[in-house]
Design an enzyme around this catalytic site. Structure first.
Site, short mmCIF file in Angstrom:
data_model
loop_
_atom_site.label_atom_id
_atom_site.label_comp_id
_atom_site.label_asym_id
_atom_site.label_seq_id
_atom_site.Cartn_x
_atom_site.Cartn_y
_atom_site.Cartn_z
N HIS A 125 0.84 -1.21 0.00
CA HIS A 125 0.00 0.00 0.00
C HIS A 125 0.88 1.26 0.00
CE1 HIS A 125 -3.17 -2.54 2.24
NE2 HIS A 125 -3.68 -2.30 1.05
N LYS A 182 -18.18 -5.73 7.25
CA LYS A 182 -16.98 -6.50 7.57
C LYS A 182 -16.58 -6.28 9.02
CE LYS A 182 -14.79 -6.65 3.03
NZ LYS A 182 -13.54 -6.40 2.30
N ARG A 238 -2.06 -6.11 -8.14
CA ARG A 238 -1.04 -7.12 -7.92
C ARG A 238 -1.08 -8.19 -8.99
NH1 ARG A 238 -3.33 -8.24 -2.07
NH2 ARG A 238 -5.08 -8.29 -3.48
N SER A 271 -3.17 -7.49 2.95
CA SER A 271 -3.42 -7.34 4.38
C SER A 271 -3.84 -8.67 5.00
CB SER A 271 -4.50 -6.29 4.63
OG SER A 271 -4.07 -5.02 4.20
#
Length: 158
Positions: A17, A41, A90, A128
């Site tokens: 990040h 979440k 990514r 993460s």
């Protein structure tokens, strides 16, 4: 003034990040790193903790501002007069999802542009979720997150 937003959950912020944030800061006048508050979440870190960690790891980047939002990103960027969204990619799997989001955002706000930035190769596998999993089971997270984040993770999993 060219303002870009780097939105995300940042639970927690990783070196991947930070790589995207730093590189974006060189391309625009101001970068707003916006933490998404998602009530659907259950994050490891509270929004306040994530904001504080981001402030700490970006304190040496003068044109970075840390903020949070809930709801639609297009509403947030309109409110803040932001015209560019920067998303780190990514892998191809990231691209498929992010393309869908970018096209939806463009439909909702034709003035908005999304820029995709490939993560540096050294962070192409990093997320993460992976960092949390490794830390939870006492694996080494050196080089995956900034030191302050590493300490905060160890404290959470103590």
């Amino acid at each position: 003034m060219k303002i870009a937003v780097c939105p995300g959950s940042f639970d927690p912020v990783t070196n991947g990040h930070l790589d995207i944030i730093k590189r974006t800061s060189k391309l625009v006048d101001k970068v707003i790193v916006a933490v998404l508050y998602n009530s659907g979440k259950t994050p490891l870190f509270t929004v306040e903790e994530r904001l504080e960690l981001l402030r700490e790891v970006t304190k040496d980047i003068p044109n970075v501002e840390i903020d949070c939002f809930s709801g639609l990103l297009v509403n947030y960027v309109k409110q803040k007069n932001i015209n560019v969204i920067v998303k780190g990619l990514r892998a191809i799997s990231d691209f498929e999802y992010e393309l869908q989001m970018a096209l939806t955002n463009k439909k909702l706000n034709p003035e908005l542009e999304t820029m995709f930035m490939m993560t540096s190769g050294e962070y192409s596998y990093l997320s993460s979720s992976i960092v949390k999993e490794v830390c939870k089971f006492h694996g080494c997270i050196d080089g995956l997150v900034p030191e302050v984040v590493k300490k905060a993770l160890y404290k959470k999993f103590k």
